[in-house]
Design an enzyme around this catalytic site. Structure first.
Site, PDB file in Angstrom:
ATOM      1  N   HIS A  26      -0.011  -1.538   0.179  1.00 43.59           N
ATOM      2  CA  HIS A  26      -0.020   0.018  -0.055  1.00 43.59           C
ATOM      3  C   HIS A  26       0.702   1.635   0.107  1.00 43.59           C
ATOM      4  CE1 HIS A  26      -3.809   2.275   1.790  1.00 43.59           C
ATOM      5  NE2 HIS A  26      -2.914   3.095   1.619  1.00 43.59           N
ATOM      6  N   GLU A  27       1.511   1.389   1.244  1.00 42.48           N
ATOM      7  CA  GLU A  27       2.486   2.825   0.893  1.00 42.48           C
ATOM      8  C   GLU A  27       3.899   2.587  -0.331  1.00 42.48           C
ATOM      9  OE1 GLU A  27       1.695   5.163   2.580  1.00 42.48           O
ATOM     10  OE2 GLU A  27       0.250   4.139   4.081  1.00 42.48           O
ATOM     11  N   HIS A  30       2.206   4.406  -2.374  1.00 44.02           N
ATOM     12  CA  HIS A  30       2.016   5.256  -2.828  1.00 44.02           C
ATOM     13  C   HIS A  30       3.677   6.366  -3.197  1.00 44.02           C
ATOM     14  CE1 HIS A  30      -1.763   5.976  -0.881  1.00 44.02           C
ATOM     15  NE2 HIS A  30      -1.281   5.517  -0.193  1.00 44.02           N
TER      16      HIS A  30
END
Length: 228
Positions: A26-27, A30
């Site tokens: 997820h990160e 980003h």
């Protein structure tokens, strides 16, 4: 998705790497998206990595184990490096949830293939295949849960950055001043408004069934049966 994980060490041992991977992916996306759009801030601060230690937020990770929803340490971005700061901020924000939905989609498709073969006996439910099935189910659940939860428009969740990008500049600035207090609001919501998060289970259950072909009750029943 709410269960006492400490009562089942076998589940915990499988659950932990799934949660760490889900948060890390997820990160990472980003940071990857921000870098592609011209902002190297995450890369320069060591966040463009698949090392989970770089991304973990203690409270957010603990809540992932306890209630099934949580967050990682927000990836730093500098919108001044974007060609279109508002639009690119939104793209960076949704990249994390989309990466988790992609993981959930892959897990759901694999379960559509695997579960019927386990039921028919073509694939053994013992040993490694059973563990793989549990990993896929947990990846499905946590991928969807992370995507749904993080789109809530409360800082530091991704939904707050989406809302920031959609608001007119005057209101966006006013909204950004709320960011330092967002985590305290979330924490209070977990303590005093836990019932609110039950509603988040509805889209998680629906999307799980849509992707895998099995409702969440059936999938948790499979996990329970495989762990016996």
């Amino acid at each position: 998705m709410n269960f006492d994980f400490l009562k089942n060490i076998d589940l915990l041992l499988i659950q932990a790497p799934v949660i760490l991977l889900s948060l890390t992916v997820h990160e990472y996306f980003h940071g990857w998206t921000a870098n592609k759009l011209g902002d190297p801030t995450a890369k320069m601060r060591g966040r463009l990595t698949l090392n989970p230690i770089a991304h973990l937020d203690i409270l957010g990770t603990i809540l992932m184990f306890v209630v099934g929803f949580g967050w990682a340490k927000p990836v730093p971005i500098d919108p001044r490096n974007f060609k279109d700061p508002k639009k690119d901020t939104i793209l960076v924000a949704i990249a994390g949830p989309l990466s988790n939905l992609a993981m959930a989609l892959a897990a759901g498709l694999a379960l559509r293939y695997m579960i019927p073969k386990m039921v028919s006996g073509e694939i053994s439910s013992d040993g490694v295949y059973g563990v793989i099935a549990i990993i896929l189910i947990l990846t499905l659940f946590y991928g969807i849960a992370l995507a749904v939860f993080n789109m809530i428009p409360i800082p530091p969740l991704d939904g707050s950055r989406v809302l920031y990008g959609l608001l007119p500049n005057r209101y966006a600035y006013a909204y950004s001043r709320f960011e330092p207090y967002g985590v305290f609001f979330l924490f209070a919501l977990f303590i005093f408004g836990g019932g609110v998060f039950k509603y988040l289970l509805l889209p998680v259950s629906y999307i799980s069934a849509l992707l895998s072909g099995y409702n969440s009750g059936t999938l948790w029943g499979i996990i329970s049966a495989l762990l016996k």
